[in-house]
Design an enzyme around this catalytic site. Sequence first.
Site, mmCIF file in Angstrom:
data_model
loop_
_atom_site.group_PDB
_atom_site.id
_atom_site.type_symbol
_atom_site.label_atom_id
_atom_site.label_comp_id
_atom_site.label_asym_id
_atom_site.label_seq_id
_atom_site.Cartn_x
_atom_site.Cartn_y
_atom_site.Cartn_z
ATOM 1 N N ARG A 131 0.809 -1.245 0.000
ATOM 2 C CA ARG A 131 0.000 0.000 0.000
ATOM 3 C C ARG A 131 0.831 1.279 0.000
ATOM 4 N NH1 ARG A 131 -3.311 -2.763 3.804
ATOM 5 N NH2 ARG A 131 -4.995 -3.822 2.704
ATOM 6 N N GLU A 179 8.380 18.618 -24.022
ATOM 7 C CA GLU A 179 7.705 18.948 -22.746
ATOM 8 C C GLU A 179 8.232 20.281 -22.187
ATOM 9 O OE1 GLU A 179 5.140 17.117 -21.800
ATOM 10 O OE2 GLU A 179 5.581 14.965 -21.805
ATOM 11 N N ARG A 211 -4.104 21.313 -12.882
ATOM 12 C CA ARG A 211 -3.059 20.370 -13.295
ATOM 13 C C ARG A 211 -3.331 19.848 -14.711
ATOM 14 N NH1 ARG A 211 0.529 15.747 -10.278
ATOM 15 N NH2 ARG A 211 1.640 15.219 -12.184
HETATM 16 N N1 LIG Z 1 4.548 10.788 -14.810
HETATM 17 C C1 LIG Z 1 4.508 11.877 -15.529
HETATM 18 O O1 LIG Z 1 4.129 12.969 -15.074
HETATM 19 C C2 LIG Z 1 5.008 11.844 -16.947
HETATM 20 C C3 LIG Z 1 5.324 13.047 -17.598
HETATM 21 C C4 LIG Z 1 5.787 12.988 -18.897
HETATM 22 C C5 LIG Z 1 5.957 11.759 -19.539
HETATM 23 N N2 LIG Z 1 5.666 10.618 -18.865
HETATM 24 C C6 LIG Z 1 5.913 9.311 -19.490
HETATM 25 O O2 LIG Z 1 7.326 9.180 -19.672
HETATM 26 C C7 LIG Z 1 7.549 8.223 -20.696
HETATM 27 C C8 LIG Z 1 8.632 8.697 -21.619
HETATM 28 O O3 LIG Z 1 9.814 8.924 -20.902
HETATM 29 P P1 LIG Z 1 11.222 9.074 -21.646
HETATM 30 O O4 LIG Z 1 11.057 9.942 -22.826
HETATM 31 O O5 LIG Z 1 12.200 9.426 -20.628
HETATM 32 O O6 LIG Z 1 11.421 7.644 -22.263
HETATM 33 P P2 LIG Z 1 12.236 6.355 -21.787
HETATM 34 O O7 LIG Z 1 12.195 6.189 -20.350
HETATM 35 O O8 LIG Z 1 11.754 5.258 -22.656
HETATM 36 O O9 LIG Z 1 13.731 6.707 -22.210
HETATM 37 C C9 LIG Z 1 14.000 6.969 -23.558
HETATM 38 C C10 LIG Z 1 15.157 6.135 -24.110
HETATM 39 O O10 LIG Z 1 16.373 6.696 -23.658
HETATM 40 C C11 LIG Z 1 17.198 5.707 -23.075
HETATM 41 N N3 LIG Z 1 17.965 6.408 -22.053
HETATM 42 C C12 LIG Z 1 17.520 6.864 -20.873
HETATM 43 N N4 LIG Z 1 18.463 7.589 -20.282
HETATM 44 C C13 LIG Z 1 19.540 7.577 -21.077
HETATM 45 C C14 LIG Z 1 20.812 8.185 -21.017
HETATM 46 N N5 LIG Z 1 21.146 9.005 -20.039
HETATM 47 N N6 LIG Z 1 21.683 7.942 -22.016
HETATM 48 C C15 LIG Z 1 21.321 7.155 -23.068
HETATM 49 N N7 LIG Z 1 20.123 6.587 -23.193
HETATM 50 C C16 LIG Z 1 19.236 6.816 -22.207
HETATM 51 C C17 LIG Z 1 16.247 4.656 -22.594
HETATM 52 O O11 LIG Z 1 16.878 3.404 -22.522
HETATM 53 C C18 LIG Z 1 15.184 4.682 -23.673
HETATM 54 O O12 LIG Z 1 15.590 3.896 -24.758
HETATM 55 C C19 LIG Z 1 6.226 8.016 -21.386
HETATM 56 O O13 LIG Z 1 5.707 6.765 -21.019
HETATM 57 C C20 LIG Z 1 5.362 9.125 -20.857
HETATM 58 O O14 LIG Z 1 4.008 8.759 -20.838
HETATM 59 C C21 LIG Z 1 5.191 10.645 -17.596
HETATM 60 O O1 LIG Z 2 2.009 15.831 -14.821
HETATM 61 C C1 LIG Z 2 0.987 15.948 -15.487
HETATM 62 O O2 LIG Z 2 -0.113 16.160 -14.979
HETATM 63 C C2 LIG Z 2 1.044 15.829 -16.951
HETATM 64 O O3 LIG Z 2 0.029 15.859 -17.615
HETATM 65 C C3 LIG Z 2 2.400 15.710 -17.565
HETATM 66 C C4 LIG Z 2 2.418 14.975 -18.874
HETATM 67 O O4 LIG Z 2 3.541 15.456 -19.600
HETATM 68 C C5 LIG Z 2 2.605 13.467 -18.739
HETATM 69 O O5 LIG Z 2 2.776 12.895 -19.998
HETATM 70 C C6 LIG Z 2 1.577 12.725 -17.920
HETATM 71 O O6 LIG Z 2 1.987 11.394 -17.717
HETATM 72 C C7 LIG Z 2 0.245 12.661 -18.571
HETATM 73 O O7 LIG Z 2 -0.671 12.354 -17.613
HETATM 74 P P1 LIG Z 2 -2.051 11.622 -17.891
HETATM 75 O O8 LIG Z 2 -2.838 11.889 -16.674
HETATM 76 O O9 LIG Z 2 -2.644 12.208 -19.120
HETATM 77 O O10 LIG Z 2 -1.743 10.196 -18.067
HETATM 78 ZN ZN LIG Z 3 3.871 14.204 -21.321
#
Ligand SMILES: NC(=O)c1ccc[n+]([C@@H]2O[C@H](COP(=O)([O-])OP(=O)(O)OC[C@H]3O[C@@H](n4cnc5c(N)ncnc54)[C@H](O)[C@@H]3O)[C@@H](O)[C@H]2O)c1
Ligand SMILES: O=C(O)C(=O)C[C@@H](O)[C@H](O)[C@H](O)COP(=O)(O)O
Ligand SMILES: [Zn+2]
Length: 358
Positions: free
Chosen positions: A120, A183, A239
């Site tokens: 949890r 972003e 947000r």
């Molecule tokens: N939680 C949130 O608020 C939020 C916000 C934005 C995006 N996201 C999510 O994040 C994901 C994308 O993240 P990302 O773009 O970091 O992709 P990713 O984690 O897939 O990394 C991109 C690529 O870069 C490589 N890599 C990572 N660090 C490296 C480094 N320092 N040197 C060389 N290669 C490296 C990885 O192996 C991968 O192939 C998506 O799933 C998206 O939905 C979440």
């Molecule tokens: O932090 C947030 O809120 C965002 O919307 C950031 C986005 O860049 C990110 O891709 C996030 O994961 C999208 O959220 P979701 O709620 O649409 O899944």
């Molecule tokens: Zn995003």
Amino acid sequence: MGQTLTIKSATHSYQVVMEKGSRFRLAEQLKQHTPGYTKTVLIIDKNVADLYKEDFLSSFAEAPQVIEVASGERSKSFETYHQLVTKLLEAGLDRKAVVVAIGGGVVGDVAGFVAATYMRGIRFIQVPTTILAHDSSVGGKTGINHPLGKNLIGAFHAPSAVLYDPEILESLPEAELRSGFAEVIKHGLIHDRAFYTWLVDHIHSLTDLHVDMLGDLLLRSIKVKADVVEVDEKEQGIRAHLNFGHTLGHAIEAELGYGQLTHGEAVAIGMIFAMKLSEKVLHTTLPIDETSTYLQRLGYETSLRKGLTIAGLIDRMKLDKKASSGNMQFVLLSEVGIAGLYQVQEEVIESLLQELIG
Ligand SMILES: NC(=O)c1ccc[n+]([C@@H]2O[C@H](COP(=O)([O-])OP(=O)(O)OC[C@H]3O[C@@H](n4cnc5c(N)ncnc54)[C@H](O)[C@@H]3O)[C@@H](O)[C@H]2O)c1
Ligand SMILES: O=C(O)C(=O)C[C@@H](O)[C@H](O)[C@H](O)COP(=O)(O)O
Ligand SMILES: [Zn+2]
């Protein structure tokens, strides 16, 4: 000591620490940010492990368990989630243990969701290694994808710290610089017009994103995110503005198949679409040509790829988490720097998608 930014979440405050070479001080940082922890497991992206695992382990007197996760969007899955939870149980992690997520948004999201749900909820630390992860590591959104759509399963769970070592970004391939920079542009467009203008004036090519300036640039972008999530952590209101470009962007990712286009590349197409939609719905005038030309100069696509269908995209967008009773909602701009959430009629979306498909 690097630069720090403190973020207030509903449960606790945590620091974003931007410090060159901090990967060699992980053990010390862990003690500082998660006092009293019993055990830790490092969950690390496979590519990142190949490059930096030894650096991260170098500061530990006794090496913690390391779990490598296959690189790529497909790891944000039920299967990976299940495997990780099983490994933590087998490793005997208790409620005072700490998960350290080392990688981009993929590892941060899935490992964060593991931490959010394991017994949890246990503490976790984000060690972002991509530009994109300046966004994903802050704000506490964790989760995995479902075949029907992006991030449809998840939890809000704020990290105990975000530990950024900008030196690590030097090894990012160009496509990942591009993905993450989308972003950054988004943060300017929705909330900080001066930042957007600065980006257009100063970052002319992805090669301008070098390690000496990335720390400052990312902190400025994180400040936008922090300002929003501190007011509305669980997305009851503003947000949603951080989702600018994501309604269509997520639909494109899911329709093409996860990993075919990077998250940021899909969001870039979504942002141009949302700007066009803003002009239609809000009768405003935005610098669409400027943004579009800027994105194209940096190598982004700004129209829809062949094979995508309007019906397919609309079905996906109806499943978006912002949709209400099946009605699609979009983040629109009344001007650069001012965003809002609006319900938009299906016919309007359909006709604009038609233009983008050409
Ligand atoms: N939680 C949130 O608020 C939020 C916000 C934005 C995006 N996201 C999510 O994040 C994901 C994308 O993240 P990302 O773009 O970091 O992709 P990713 O984690 O897939 O990394 C991109 C690529 O870069 C490589 N890599 C990572 N660090 C490296 C480094 N320092 N040197 C060389 N290669 C490296 C990885 O192996 C991968 O192939 C998506 O799933 C998206 O939905 C979440
Ligand atoms: O932090 C947030 O809120 C965002 O919307 C950031 C986005 O860049 C990110 O891709 C996030 O994961 C999208 O959220 P979701 O709620 O649409 O899944
Ligand atoms: Zn995003």
